[in-house]
Structures are given as C-alpha cells and as structure tokens.
Design an enzyme around this catalytic site. Structure first.
Site, PDB file in Angstrom:
ATOM      1  N   HIS A   1      44.143  37.121  36.772  1.00 22.13           N
ATOM      2  CA  HIS A   1      44.613  35.864  36.143  1.00 22.13           C
ATOM      3  C   HIS A   1      45.972  35.740  35.654  1.00 22.13           C
ATOM      4  O   HIS A   1      46.413  34.706  35.637  1.00 22.13           O
ATOM      5  CB  HIS A   1      43.650  35.630  34.766  1.00 22.13           C
TER       6      HIS A   1
ATOM      7  N   ARG B   1      40.599  41.865  35.161  1.00 23.49           N
ATOM      8  CA  ARG B   1      40.495  40.270  35.471  1.00 23.49           C
ATOM      9  C   ARG B   1      41.730  39.618  34.766  1.00 23.49           C
ATOM     10  O   ARG B   1      42.401  38.762  35.271  1.00 23.49           O
ATOM     11  CB  ARG B   1      39.359  39.841  34.457  1.00 23.49           C
TER      12      ARG B   1
ATOM     13  N   HIS C   1      34.527  41.364  42.507  1.00 23.40           N
ATOM     14  CA  HIS C   1      33.073  41.079  41.700  1.00 23.40           C
ATOM     15  C   HIS C   1      32.080  42.230  41.819  1.00 23.40           C
ATOM     16  O   HIS C   1      30.905  41.860  41.469  1.00 23.40           O
ATOM     17  CB  HIS C   1      32.873  39.658  42.173  1.00 23.40           C
TER      18      HIS C   1
ATOM     19  N   TRP D   1      27.126  41.524  38.969  1.00 21.72           N
ATOM     20  CA  TRP D   1      26.997  40.919  40.454  1.00 21.72           C
ATOM     21  C   TRP D   1      26.284  42.142  41.059  1.00 21.72           C
ATOM     22  O   TRP D   1      25.662  41.860  42.172  1.00 21.72           O
ATOM     23  CB  TRP D   1      28.345  40.880  40.914  1.00 21.72           C
TER      24      TRP D   1
HETATM   25 FE1  DDH Z   1      36.299  36.749  39.057  1.00 20.62          FE
HETATM   26  N1  DDH Z   1      35.098  35.606  37.635  1.00 20.62           N
HETATM   27  N2  DDH Z   1      36.433  35.046  40.183  1.00 20.62           N
HETATM   28  N3  DDH Z   1      37.728  37.568  40.478  1.00 20.62           N
HETATM   29  N4  DDH Z   1      36.213  38.433  37.932  1.00 20.62           N
HETATM   30  C1  DDH Z   1      34.516  36.336  36.577  1.00 20.62           C
HETATM   31  C2  DDH Z   1      34.600  37.597  36.302  1.00 20.62           C
HETATM   32  C3  DDH Z   1      35.465  38.541  37.022  1.00 20.62           C
HETATM   33  C4  DDH Z   1      35.638  33.827  39.923  1.00 20.62           C
HETATM   34  C5  DDH Z   1      35.166  33.465  38.550  1.00 20.62           C
HETATM   35  C6  DDH Z   1      34.636  34.557  37.808  1.00 20.62           C
HETATM   36  C7  DDH Z   1      38.434  37.022  41.545  1.00 20.62           C
HETATM   37  C8  DDH Z   1      37.947  35.528  42.118  1.00 20.62           C
HETATM   38  C9  DDH Z   1      37.058  34.812  41.413  1.00 20.62           C
HETATM   39  C10 DDH Z   1      36.956  39.481  38.334  1.00 20.62           C
HETATM   40  C11 DDH Z   1      38.029  39.688  39.421  1.00 20.62           C
HETATM   41  C12 DDH Z   1      38.291  38.740  40.181  1.00 20.62           C
HETATM   42  C13 DDH Z   1      33.868  35.345  36.067  1.00 20.62           C
HETATM   43  C14 DDH Z   1      33.064  35.345  34.663  1.00 20.62           C
HETATM   44  C15 DDH Z   1      33.946  34.123  36.560  1.00 20.62           C
HETATM   45  C16 DDH Z   1      33.476  32.717  36.195  1.00 20.62           C
HETATM   46  C17 DDH Z   1      33.971  35.484  33.513  1.00 20.62           C
HETATM   47  C18 DDH Z   1      33.347  35.796  32.088  1.00 20.62           C
HETATM   48  O1  DDH Z   1      32.343  34.998  31.712  1.00 20.62           O
HETATM   49  O2  DDH Z   1      33.513  36.637  31.459  1.00 20.62           O
HETATM   50  C19 DDH Z   1      36.249  32.907  41.124  1.00 20.62           C
HETATM   51  C20 DDH Z   1      35.462  31.267  40.959  1.00 20.62           C
HETATM   52  C21 DDH Z   1      36.730  33.432  41.898  1.00 20.62           C
HETATM   53  C22 DDH Z   1      37.196  32.970  43.244  1.00 20.62           C
HETATM   54  O3  DDH Z   1      36.817  31.631  43.621  1.00 20.62           O
HETATM   55  C23 DDH Z   1      37.549  33.615  44.417  1.00 20.62           C
HETATM   56  C24 DDH Z   1      39.214  37.798  41.945  1.00 20.62           C
HETATM   57  C25 DDH Z   1      40.054  37.506  43.269  1.00 20.62           C
HETATM   58  C26 DDH Z   1      39.166  38.943  41.495  1.00 20.62           C
HETATM   59  C27 DDH Z   1      40.167  39.993  41.436  1.00 20.62           C
HETATM   60  O4  DDH Z   1      40.175  40.965  40.393  1.00 20.62           O
HETATM   61  C28 DDH Z   1      40.997  40.257  42.561  1.00 20.62           C
HETATM   62  C29 DDH Z   1      36.444  40.498  37.436  1.00 20.62           C
HETATM   63  C30 DDH Z   1      36.639  41.987  37.436  1.00 20.62           C
HETATM   64  C31 DDH Z   1      35.611  39.995  36.634  1.00 20.62           C
HETATM   65  C32 DDH Z   1      34.680  40.664  35.508  1.00 20.62           C
HETATM   66  C33 DDH Z   1      35.402  40.491  34.161  1.00 20.62           C
HETATM   67  C34 DDH Z   1      34.662  41.216  33.081  1.00 20.62           C
HETATM   68  O5  DDH Z   1      34.804  40.761  31.807  1.00 20.62           O
HETATM   69  O6  DDH Z   1      33.590  41.819  33.313  1.00 20.62           O
END
Ligand code: DDH
Length: 290
Positions: free
Chosen positions: A48, A44, A171, A187
């Site tokens: 980001h 993540r 996810h 998820w």
């Molecule tokens: Fe995500 N994400 N993501 N995400 N994401 C969250 C957690 C993780 C959105 C929202 C959230 C991608 C796209 C989107 C990962 C990877 C990727 C969380 C929770 C939210 C909210 C955070 C928390 O509470 O800790 C949204 C909205 C989108 C979208 O609109 C597409 C993408 C593209 C990726 C990627 O990696 C390519 C991962 C991994 C997590 C888990 C993190 C954790 O600590 O566990």
C-alpha cells in the site's frame, strides 16, 4: 594513527542485513498475532506504500512513507496497517539511520522471504517526505469492483495483465478482517506460507456467494472456510487474466519467478535511486532459515 571516520554514516549491505535479521527475529518472537505471523500485514504495508504510484504525474509510491500522516493513514484502504507500522517502530529506534520508507519496503521483502517466498532483490535509497506528499484517496484497488477497475488501477502504475495476476498471488497470504475492510476470512489453508495455492483454489474449487450481512464476497462450497473477493474472482472470469492464473496454478516456480519480478518493480515505483543512494546493484538478504 587511523583517521577518524568523517561525514555521515554510510550504511552498507551488512547494515541492512542486520535490519532484516531484526525484523525476521521479531516475526518469529511475536507469533501470537492473527494466524501466527505479522508477515502478511507487513507485506500489505509495503504494497500500500508502493501502490499509490501514478506514472503520469510521477507521484506516490514507496518513496516518502507518507502513510505515517493522517490523511493517507486514514484512507479506508489502509485500515489496520497501523499494526504493521507499530510493529516496525522499535526497529526504527534500533536502527535510526534507515528511513521509514526504506524500512517498510525492507520489511515487505523480509516478510515474503520469511514466509518461504522467493528471494526479493532490494536496494535502498528512499527518503521520508512530509505530509504535503500524501496521495489523494482512491489510488488503491477497491475489492468490490470489476476487471476495468483492476486494469485502470494497476495500469496507472505501469503494470500489464500478467503482472497484475502475478502480484495478486500475494493473497495466498493473510486474511480479511471485518473491522478493517469489512470482508472476512483467509484465501488459503496456509496463510503464513507463500505458495501458488491461491491460483490452484481459484481454478479448482467451486465458489459461491457467501450468505451473510457483510459486503459481497465468495466462499468455497466444500469447506466454507475460505474466501475470494469480487476482484479475485475477476481473475478467472476475464480471459486475459485467466491464462496467467492457469499458468501459475500449474507451476509454482513460474509463479515465484514472475511474482518476484513484479514485486521488485512495485517496490521501486517512483523512487529516484540515482539521485539519492546512487546504489544501482540490488542485494539479496539471507533468510533466517538459510
Ligand atoms: Fe490485497 N487485500 N488486494 N493485495 N492483501 C487484503 C489483504 C491483503 C485487494 C484487497 C484486499 C494485492 C491486491 C489486492 C495483501 C497483499 C496484496 C484485504 C483485506 C483486501 C480487502 C484487508 C483486511 O481486512 O485486513 C484488492 C482489491 C487487490 C487487487 O485489486 C488486486 C496485492 C497486489 C498485494 C501484494 O502484496 C503484492 C495481503 C498480504 C493481505 C493480507 C493482510 C493481512 O492483514 O493479513
């Protein structure tokens, strides 16, 4: 006599593989975090760092590692990512020649591979930039929004529908934390192993609104232990997105191939490789289990 080496240290593939190995070892050693791995939060962080890219102004992206600084580090979307940055601080101390921005992306690559995902080709060349390069808040997706928002955010980075869905397959990993995003839960049933389960669950399970005081999210009707964000559910409601969800649900190999391509593109957005490292070839790191 052999000449002493002149000029700055020029790290090679072997040097970056050593960094990969150190991150992989630390992932294995520190298994008492969340579901047993820092892997998801490292991924993540890499996402980001990259996902702030704006193609029109060529600003943002993984070059710079500007999330180290308060304005960007404090953006709501980045809540909790300090855990990932702190995890990597000793690695940076051990290998001072690597930039934070190259390290964060290398750690994302390592996280994917160590969580049994596809090999992600990598190249270095990111430089760390100062606080003035922080991006404005609002460039990362908001989970409460609709298909127009997803297309606007990822379209700004230069992605099409197919790539948006492929990237969302991340996810399968990790979870939501009430003290970070406000959402709650994982998820999939295997949040530390990359699979196409996220897509399978999206099409096969029945999803209903979770009844709670938190932000609007979905839960699976069968076990009530899994979750989907409103933006996740959009991927099966929108026809253009759904076709790809179904393709990935059917075939993990297809998902891995298209996920890999989209992630390589994501991790390189806005990085002027030709001006920095001059490295054109990409490397594939050896995973710890190979
Ligand atoms: Fe995500 N994400 N993501 N995400 N994401 C969250 C957690 C993780 C959105 C929202 C959230 C991608 C796209 C989107 C990962 C990877 C990727 C969380 C929770 C939210 C909210 C955070 C928390 O509470 O800790 C949204 C909205 C989108 C979208 O609109 C597409 C993408 C593209 C990726 C990627 O990696 C390519 C991962 C991994 C997590 C888990 C993190 C954790 O600590 O566990």
């Amino acid at each position: 006599p052999a000449k002493a080496q002149k000029g700055p240290f020029q790290p090679k593939f072997e040097d970056y593989q050593k960094v990969y190995d150190a991150v992989a070892k630390k992932l294995q050693d520190e298994d008492d975090y969340d579901d047993g791995s820092y892997g998801p939060v490292l991924l993540r962080l890499a996402w980001h760092a990259s996902g702030t890219y704006d193609a029109q102004t060529n600003t943002g992206g993984s070059n710079g590692a500007t999330m180290r600084f308060a304005p960007e580090g404090d953006h709501g979307a980045n809540a909790g990512l300090k855990a990932a940055r702190d995890f990597l601080t000793p690695i940076k101390t051990q290998f001072p020649w690597i930039t934070y921005s190259d390290l964060w992306i290398l750690a994302g690559v390592c996280a994917i591979q160590e969580m049994q995902g596809p090999p992600i080709p990598y190249r270095p060349g990111r430089t760390d930039r100062d606080v003035s390069f922080c991006t404005p808040d609002g460039r990362l997706p908001d989970a409460s929004k609709d298909h127009n928002h997803i297309r606007a955010i990822f379209g700004r980075m230069g992605f099409d529908d197919r790539e948006m869905v492929a990237l969302s397959g991340a996810h399968a990993l990790g979870r939501c934390h009430t003290d970070r995003s406000g959402y709650d839960g994982p998820w999939t049933f295997s949040p530390t192993v990359l699979t196409n389960d996220y897509f399978k669950l999206l099409v096969e399970e029945r999803w209903g609104w979770k009844k709670w005081n938190g932000p609007k999210q979905f839960e699976d009707s069968k076990t009530r232990t899994l979750m989907m964000l409103p933006t996740d559910m959009v991927l099966v409601k929108d026809k253009g997105f759904r076709a790809h969800v179904e393709r990935y649900a059917k075939d993990n190999e297809v998902f891995f191939r298209e996920f890999k391509e989209a992630v390589v593109k994501l991790f390189e957005l806005g990085v002027p490789f030709e001006k920095t490292s001059g490295v054109e070839e990409r490397w594939v790191f050896k995973s710890s289990f190979e």
